[in-house]
Design a protein around this motif. Structure first.
Motif, PDB file in Angstrom:
ATOM      1  N   ALA A 152       0.832  -1.209   0.000  1.00 22.57           N
ATOM      2  CA  ALA A 152       0.000   0.000   0.000  1.00 22.57           C
ATOM      3  C   ALA A 152       0.863   1.254   0.000  1.00 22.57           C
ATOM      4  O   ALA A 152       0.507   2.260  -0.606  1.00 22.57           O
ATOM      5  N   SER A 197     -10.897   4.648  -3.321  1.00 18.28           N
ATOM      6  CA  SER A 197     -10.134   3.850  -2.363  1.00 18.28           C
ATOM      7  C   SER A 197     -10.273   2.353  -2.658  1.00 18.28           C
ATOM      8  O   SER A 197      -9.278   1.620  -2.701  1.00 18.28           O
ATOM      9  N   SER A 255      -8.386   1.711  -6.045  1.00 19.76           N
ATOM     10  CA  SER A 255      -6.930   1.737  -5.915  1.00 19.76           C
ATOM     11  C   SER A 255      -6.429   0.522  -5.142  1.00 19.76           C
ATOM     12  O   SER A 255      -5.382  -0.047  -5.473  1.00 19.76           O
ATOM     13  N   ALA A 256      -7.170   0.127  -4.099  1.00 20.21           N
ATOM     14  CA  ALA A 256      -6.771  -1.060  -3.343  1.00 20.21           C
ATOM     15  C   ALA A 256      -6.705  -2.281  -4.261  1.00 20.21           C
ATOM     16  O   ALA A 256      -5.771  -3.094  -4.173  1.00 20.21           O
ATOM     17  N   ASP A 273      -5.451   6.600   4.603  1.00 17.23           N
ATOM     18  CA  ASP A 273      -4.392   5.724   4.089  1.00 17.23           C
ATOM     19  C   ASP A 273      -4.610   4.284   4.550  1.00 17.23           C
ATOM     20  O   ASP A 273      -4.451   3.331   3.778  1.00 17.23           O
ATOM     21  N   LEU A 332      -7.067   2.159   2.554  1.00 17.74           N
ATOM     22  CA  LEU A 332      -6.520   1.459   1.398  1.00 17.74           C
ATOM     23  C   LEU A 332      -5.999   0.078   1.818  1.00 17.74           C
ATOM     24  O   LEU A 332      -6.290  -0.946   1.185  1.00 17.74           O
ATOM     25  N   THR A 333      -5.245   0.049   2.891  1.00 21.06           N
ATOM     26  CA  THR A 333      -4.634  -1.197   3.347  1.00 21.06           C
ATOM     27  C   THR A 333      -5.688  -2.202   3.806  1.00 21.06           C
ATOM     28  O   THR A 333      -5.609  -3.392   3.475  1.00 21.06           O
ATOM     29  N   ARG A 360      -8.813  -2.335   2.890  1.00 25.79           N
ATOM     30  CA  ARG A 360      -9.579  -2.836   1.728  1.00 25.79           C
ATOM     31  C   ARG A 360      -8.757  -3.837   0.913  1.00 25.79           C
ATOM     32  O   ARG A 360      -9.298  -4.813   0.398  1.00 25.79           O
ATOM     33  N   TYR A 401      -4.111   7.790  -2.657  1.00 26.46           N
ATOM     34  CA  TYR A 401      -4.672   6.686  -3.445  1.00 26.46           C
ATOM     35  C   TYR A 401      -3.950   6.459  -4.775  1.00 26.46           C
ATOM     36  O   TYR A 401      -4.327   5.549  -5.524  1.00 26.46           O
TER      37      TYR A 401
END
Lengths: 338, 338, 338
Positions: free
Chosen positions: A33, A61, A64-65, A302, A305-306, A308, C100
């Protein structure tokens, strides 16, 4: 729970071990990430980001994940589809759209719609928010952030001391966070809200049934004096009977650097589900907190993201393959850390 | 026809051999569409999904089909572009946008607009629907579904017996399907519609000129007694002069499990181009058919993915390279089959 | 300037050497933009295409450029986000969204908004147009096109003779192009506009301070007689006090093949930032110029792809890795060259 192939619709599905499993996977995925490594583990897989209500940040989000794991994203951003206007059932929509992807992240304005969709879907569905009901990945990223912030301070979610501030009646974020906290031990919760916007009694009872200590208050400054986390939320004007009353409460619950310094213990963490209001006289968290290193609001997004990435990796059952598809990052990432 | 580099604008472009070629390629690509294998044959190629009219399912189907071959998708979802509002010609739009991708799938509200765009495009264009005119990939997926459903029953498109039900006057879907059926032998077509919504005479003549048997009717139950396929379509209220008349026909053309059991031969296949209406008193196909294994409506949309993959592979001339870029699927696909 | 990790907000950031560096990289990337080769150098990287104002062509151009380098794109196409409506600051939006992706291309309706966003962003930001202010990649693609067109004619940007025609007062395109021309030597600029829409005095002074020769005129035909480039721009009706006046000027500045043949030197290049108006009596460039090989307007948009690839490669610092990640193109690209 068995994650592989499952829907993620509600925090009610989760036991403590499940939450810890998600967080352990998130920890393993953090280098990816944060761009210290990259992986192509989901190369060729497709996420359907079906957002039937706009939400740029949550949609991006999730997307991007999925990209960070190597997968592709197909998406929609609103009720653009004439088919739905023409009276198609969620059952039909789900049967059709679930044929086009390997996993779906869905937002819908109606409470319960994501679960109804998931029941007909042929692939796993993650609830990205269904009206006033649930938004489980938000609750998980909040708790994951709490855990990480506290770990750096020698504390943990067990024995956490947290103040939740603002609109506790309508905020699905704090409701879901409380449900997750019930899975942990000996938490002290201070609930700070206008009397009209108190936490629903059922949730307070759940917290107490879990052995937690709950205090309710309508005064900010005393309530944040002895906590690890101040979790602030937006108070919407339209919740009040008069503008004067709204202004009264807004002023009373506004946190700034001066109040922080005078009333909080050193290193008290400040969180917020965002967006926070930036209009004069409507701020929950003042801009002068932006330089306070304990302001964790962007570490929250932030971490989203991780978390997800972790949900995708668990649901699509590729956790143990991430490293074997890993390579190094070959482009500029200098200024990226938050 | 020579597929490599060609536009796919109308079913009129196709001869029987072309249709069979598309279906043979679709059969080869089916394991990739169903996630038993994956391929990166179009890695680095870009699809421009230029949808100047919203259509979530068709847009996502084209995009996912391209992703399943390994390619990337850039897209637009409506007349968001100020340039068009400012009076830019389709010629200019096509010259510009065709520089950004390797192939374009386009939907436009105006009949003929996609062909006009294609004439100026520097890359192949697939018509994803231009107003009341054409939607060739829909006609192809319908016929492909008919072929696959019948193959499992020891029958074929030649000697097919099909009932088309509903609005046969305005439905571009049934028009295009009839055109394709003219390429095959000895088809029996029962056309079931209100008298205001009969199939255009020119299409009936084409069917007869192809040697097919055509019967017209406005009664559902007798018409579906001896057919392989019941192809139902939506009847829109606004087509009728009065609400009473609309209600009369809706009731008369509504298919449910009880009517199916009493009147159809066993294993008669039920199809619909979707969306079907789910509102009370407006249904063409009742929900109680959802458990009927002969309801093929979601196999149709699944086959749409496969047929669109075939069109891309043929037009970009990579059919014979698919297998050499293939690998196995390494993520959870348990519940995916329809 | 040092490109790696930098924002690209304004042409004011650039010195002559920087422009030449961008163009040299664009030349190196041209085989990839034109599909003679492909590269995966940015595989795994994510572009955030944050378009808070619709612009299909610019958005798709940035996205395709990033795809052509192997990267993924996440995007938004308008103020769909309730968060912004709720009063979130650009600072917060930037802090969140920049987590992101690896680089952001942003368009915003408000002058200065992209710079404000960039100041808070944790990744490099490219300005894709901020209201009346700047659109640096457009200016760069214009100048790159001028250089390439002239190179084929044995001339160069130094000693260029250019006529800029139309609305020179409000057109950000011509303003930015003039700024870039100030970096070169001995340019002759003929500025052709209605008196109400003259080039701002400050820009004329900049051109003269750079040693360039500037002539102002409101007559098209004499002004285009001895130039290498005619750069035409749109005149919007609403700029004039009366319709009669608008019609007068539109007629006077309209270029067609007949005027071109009678007044221009052979091989004079015709450019336009697009869109050009296709409505009768509102055209700047007539359709009968479409067959004129000196009409460079679609080479401009093609070059936009190449220049944007160059900006990404420089900012993400992968220029020297492009070739090592290169392979051949394995699909049909026959009709692609413009």
């Amino acid at each position: 729970m068995e994650f592989a192939g499952s829907h993620m619709l509600s925090v009610d599905q989760l036991e403590r071990g499940d939450v810890e499993r998600i967080f352990a996977v998130a920890d393993r995925l953090e280098p990816y990430a944060r761009r210290r490594r990259r992986t192509r583990v989901l190369e060729g897989a497709i996420l359907g980001a079906m957002f039937f209500e706009p939400s740029t940040r949550t949609r991006v989000s999730f997307g991007s994940a999925f990209n960070l794991l190597g997968g592709e994203v197909r998406e929609t951003t609103g009720f653009e589809q004439s088919a739905i206007a023409k009276g198609e059932s969620l059952y039909d929509t789900a049967r059709v759209l679930s044929g086009y992807s390997d996993v779906i992240a869905m937002r819908h304005p109606t409470a319960g719609a994501v679960a109804e969709f998931a029941a007909a879907s042929r692939v796993p569905v993650i609830n990205g928010g269904d009206g006033s009901n649930e938004h489980p990945s938000q609750a998980l990223l909040d708790l994951y952030t709490i855990g990480r912030e506290l770990a750096g301070r020698g504390r943990s979610i067990d024995r956490l001391r947290i103040a939740m501030v603002g609109d506790l009646r309508y905020g699905r974020t704090v409701h879901s966070l409380c449900k997750l906290l019930c899975l942990f031990d000996r938490v002290q919760v201070v609930l700070v809200s206008p009397s009209e916007l108190r936490m629903p009694e059922a949730i307070v009872e759940d917290l107490r049934a879990a052995g937690h200590e709950v205090v309710e208050s309508d005064a900010l400054e005393a309530s944040i004096a002895h906590v690890d986390i101040v979790y602030s939320t937006r108070i919407q004007e339209e919740r009040f009977q008069s503008q004067a009353e709204a202004d009264l409460y807004r002023g009373r619950f506004r946190l700034n650097q001066s109040i922080y310094t005078r009333h909080c213990e050193p290193n008290t963490v400040i969180m917020h589900p965002l967006p926070r209001d930036s209009r004069d006289n409507a701020r929950e968290l003042d801009d002068d907190l932006n330089d306070n290193p304990n302001l964790a609001i962007f570490r929250q997004t932030d971490n989203g993201l991780t978390v997800r990435m972790a949900l995708f990796a668990l649901i699509l059952d590729v956790v143990d393959q991430v490293e074997e598809h890993a390579t190094t990052v070959n482009w500029y990432v200098g200024g990226r850390t938050s």
